[in-house]
Structure formats: C-alpha cells, structure tokens
Design a protein around this motif. Structure first.
Motif, mmCIF file in Angstrom:
data_model
loop_
_atom_site.group_PDB
_atom_site.id
_atom_site.type_symbol
_atom_site.label_atom_id
_atom_site.label_comp_id
_atom_site.label_asym_id
_atom_site.label_seq_id
_atom_site.Cartn_x
_atom_site.Cartn_y
_atom_site.Cartn_z
ATOM 1 N N VAL A 96 0.868 -1.186 0.000
ATOM 2 C CA VAL A 96 0.000 0.000 0.000
ATOM 3 C C VAL A 96 0.901 1.231 0.000
ATOM 4 C CG1 VAL A 96 -2.024 1.105 1.031
ATOM 5 C CG2 VAL A 96 -1.620 -1.347 1.403
ATOM 6 N N ALA A 97 1.345 1.637 -1.167
ATOM 7 C CA ALA A 97 2.312 2.725 -1.280
ATOM 8 C C ALA A 97 1.823 4.046 -0.685
ATOM 9 C CB ALA A 97 2.713 2.914 -2.740
ATOM 10 N N HIS A 102 9.394 -10.110 -2.142
ATOM 11 C CA HIS A 102 8.500 -10.110 -3.296
ATOM 12 C C HIS A 102 7.509 -8.946 -3.200
ATOM 13 C CE1 HIS A 102 5.911 -12.297 -6.363
ATOM 14 N NE2 HIS A 102 5.033 -11.457 -5.838
ATOM 15 N N GLU A 103 6.845 -8.814 -2.047
ATOM 16 C CA GLU A 103 5.859 -7.749 -1.882
ATOM 17 C C GLU A 103 6.528 -6.384 -1.771
ATOM 18 O OE1 GLU A 103 2.755 -8.228 -2.338
ATOM 19 O OE2 GLU A 103 2.809 -10.413 -2.358
ATOM 20 N N MET A 104 7.729 -6.347 -1.206
ATOM 21 C CA MET A 104 8.456 -5.083 -1.146
ATOM 22 C C MET A 104 8.750 -4.571 -2.542
ATOM 23 S SD MET A 104 12.132 -4.150 0.584
ATOM 24 C CE MET A 104 13.018 -4.000 -0.972
ATOM 25 N N TYR A 105 9.044 -5.495 -3.465
ATOM 26 C CA TYR A 105 9.292 -5.060 -4.831
ATOM 27 C C TYR A 105 8.027 -4.480 -5.457
ATOM 28 C CZ TYR A 105 10.638 -4.658 -9.611
ATOM 29 O OH TYR A 105 10.886 -4.112 -10.851
ATOM 30 N N HIS A 106 6.875 -5.087 -5.188
ATOM 31 C CA HIS A 106 5.623 -4.495 -5.675
ATOM 32 C C HIS A 106 5.466 -3.078 -5.122
ATOM 33 C CE1 HIS A 106 4.352 -8.050 -7.662
ATOM 34 N NE2 HIS A 106 3.901 -8.716 -6.612
ATOM 35 N N LEU A 107 5.792 -2.897 -3.838
ATOM 36 C CA LEU A 107 5.700 -1.568 -3.232
ATOM 37 C C LEU A 107 6.619 -0.596 -3.959
ATOM 38 C CD1 LEU A 107 4.489 0.059 -0.812
ATOM 39 C CD2 LEU A 107 6.559 -0.542 0.447
ATOM 40 N N PHE A 144 4.942 0.380 -7.261
ATOM 41 C CA PHE A 144 3.831 1.308 -7.039
ATOM 42 C C PHE A 144 4.360 2.686 -6.643
ATOM 43 C CE2 PHE A 144 1.028 -2.507 -6.379
ATOM 44 C CZ PHE A 144 0.092 -2.167 -7.348
ATOM 45 N N ARG A 145 5.405 2.704 -5.839
ATOM 46 C CA ARG A 145 5.964 3.971 -5.356
ATOM 47 C C ARG A 145 6.577 4.778 -6.485
ATOM 48 N NH1 ARG A 145 5.271 6.147 -0.563
ATOM 49 N NH2 ARG A 145 6.398 4.685 0.758
ATOM 50 N N PHE A 146 7.246 4.088 -7.404
ATOM 51 C CA PHE A 146 8.002 4.792 -8.440
ATOM 52 C C PHE A 146 7.405 4.634 -9.832
ATOM 53 C CE2 PHE A 146 10.963 4.114 -4.939
ATOM 54 C CZ PHE A 146 11.421 5.413 -4.744
ATOM 55 N N GLY A 147 6.143 4.248 -9.899
ATOM 56 C CA GLY A 147 5.412 4.286 -11.157
ATOM 57 C C GLY A 147 5.821 3.274 -12.197
ATOM 58 N N SER A 169 18.292 -5.222 -12.299
ATOM 59 C CA SER A 169 19.376 -4.605 -11.553
ATOM 60 C C SER A 169 19.461 -3.115 -11.843
ATOM 61 C CB SER A 169 20.700 -5.291 -11.900
ATOM 62 O OG SER A 169 21.783 -4.666 -11.251
ATOM 63 N N ASP A 170 19.361 -2.762 -13.109
ATOM 64 C CA ASP A 170 19.417 -1.355 -13.501
ATOM 65 C C ASP A 170 18.211 -0.585 -12.963
ATOM 66 O OD1 ASP A 170 20.543 0.854 -15.221
ATOM 67 O OD2 ASP A 170 18.583 0.638 -16.167
ATOM 68 N N LYS A 171 17.048 -1.207 -13.028
ATOM 69 C CA LYS A 171 15.832 -0.536 -12.552
ATOM 70 C C LYS A 171 15.901 -0.260 -11.047
ATOM 71 C CE LYS A 171 10.784 -0.908 -12.618
ATOM 72 N NZ LYS A 171 9.611 -1.641 -13.158
ATOM 73 N N CYS A 172 16.333 -1.234 -10.279
ATOM 74 C CA CYS A 172 16.418 -1.063 -8.820
ATOM 75 C C CYS A 172 17.483 -0.040 -8.445
ATOM 76 C CB CYS A 172 16.714 -2.398 -8.154
ATOM 77 S SG CYS A 172 15.348 -3.572 -8.219
#
Length: 262
Positions: A132-133, A154-159, A162-165, A247-250
């Motif tokens: 829930v961002a 896994h869920e942190m990555y979804h966050l 959502f946080r960064f569009g 890797s680049d995205k993160c």
C-alpha cells in the motif's frame, strides 16, 4: 574537531556518553502510538510490537498485528488475527529478509509499517501480501514463516513499483512481453528457482510481468548465486537479460544493487 579519546576508557562520564550515542538513532524515530498507527494504516485495533530490530527502528519502521480478524478501511481485504508471540516471530523473519537491503535503499523506499496477519484474503481469496504505497505500508501473511523472507521481498518489490510508477513497465513489456498466462491459478506459495519455463525464474513468475519481476527480485536479493547458477547452467540468455534489466531498474529507483555475482 574533538580530540581523540577525550576521556579515559574507564571514565564513567565517557561510558555514559558512548551509551547515549549508541541509543541516539532510536531516539530519532520514536515509535508512534497505537492510535496514530491505526490511523496511518487504516487498521482499527492495530497493536504495535516492541521494537526488536534496532536498525529498522532507527529507520522508522514499525511492526504491528491485530488480535481479531480485521478489514482495513472496511474493504475487500481481511487480515486474520495473530497472537503477539506469533507476530513477534514473524517480525523477526521479516527483519532477517530486510537485513539484505541497505539502509539507504530502505530510506528511499520509505516504508513505515509492516502489518502481520494470521492469514490474508482479498474478496475471500488467499493472498501473500498487500503493498500500500500511499500509506507506506506492507501487509503480509505472517502465518507461514517458512516462506516469509521470500514473500517479504517479493511484496516489497511491488511496493517499489507502485511507489516509483513502474508497475506497468512498457520497457519490460517491449523486451519480455511474451509467455505470460495473465491469470492466477490460485495461491502459489514460494516456488523454487528453476520451476518456471526457460526465461522465467519460477512458475509463479509466468502469471504476470509484475509477478515475474517480483519473483526475480526476491531471489536476486536472497539467493543471487542460485540465480546465477541457474542462468549459466541452462544458458538462459533471456533470464540473464531480465536480471540485468531489474538490476538497472532497482539501482535507478532506490540505489539498490541486485546484480548477478560474477
């Protein structure tokens, strides 16, 4: 500039000063009241756990649970009751997962709360977690600690997405858009690396592109050598390109390096 060792090692004043400095990070982020936490998370009756992980407390992250089955905001989600003892065990497992993420990346992500549930459903269907961002919140099914470290990341990555569009990643789709079923066949617990078809880290990653990325992220953080071994033993160039893309995205989003080991 202070002189080195201004007080002798056995001086009580120096000892008190060192203790104060050790505790200082915790004072920078005092845990909110349960009433405030309930408002922030929209979980009526939320009970906060005592801070067990000094590092996460210093980063302003609080853990909570509910003593009775609760629907946050009277919505479609149902968070099952979890005892304080079981919630504390689950929180320790979550903290272990987050120990793999540097402080700077967690600060950038801005997660403030983790709510642990004794089972979690969406419209009656079991789910592993809810990012829930807007509330800086991660809700997790804490009833199965065996797969909780993986589920946390896994869920942190979804966050993160959502946080960064980036939940609908057009660049990813243009490169890796094929092979997805675009449906959930039911709740799939932790799937092992290599359970997916070529190009996919797990069978669960075959459902949707965002699940593929979240699965790959979790394994790149928790077991990067296993991912590398799978890629190089199978000669899986598509999975290698996916890992490099992620890797680049993160790195760009929160400064987190999840590159494959050499």
């Amino acid at each position: 500039m202070l002189p080195a060792n201004p007080l002798p090692p056995n001086n009580p004043v120096r000892a008190a000063a060192l203790l104060w400095l050790a505790l200082l990070p915790l004072t920078l982020h005092a845990q909110p009241s349960e009433r405030q936490a309930a408002r922030d998370t929209e979980f009526d009756g939320l009970q906060l756990l005592p801070s067990q992980d000094r590092r996460l407390a210093a980063l302003g992250l609080s853990f909570g649970h509910v003593a009775t089955d609760t629907r946050p905001s009277e919505g479609v989600y149902l968070c099952g009751a979890l005892s304080a003892r079981d919630a504390a065990d689950a929180a320790s497992t979550v903290a272990s997962a987050l120990s793999n993420v540097p402080d700077a990346a967690l600060r950038r992500l801005g997660m403030r709360y983790v709510v642990l549930c004794g089972g979690l459903t969406e419209s009656g269907k079991s789910v592993g977690g809810i990012p829930v961002a807007p509330l800086s919140l991660l809700v997790l099914d804490g009833s199965d600690t065996g797969s909780l470290q993986h589920r946390t990341l896994h869920e942190m990555y979804h966050l993160l997405e959502f946080r960064f569009g980036g939940i609908s990643d057009a660049d990813w789709t243009s490169q890796f858009g094929g092979g997805y079923s675009h449906r959930y066949p039911g709740l799939l617990r932790k799937a092992s690396p290599g359970s997916g078809k070529p190009g996919f880290i797990t069978s669960y990653g075959e459902t949707y592109p965002h699940e593929d990325r979240a699965e790959l992220f979790a394994y790149l953080v928790l077991a990067p050598r296993d991912v590398a071994s799978l890629i190089y033993s199978k000669g899986d160039t598509v999975l290698k390109r996916k890992a490099d893309f992620l890797s680049d995205k993160c790195q760009r989003a929160i400064g987190l390096a999840v590159a494959l080991p050499p």
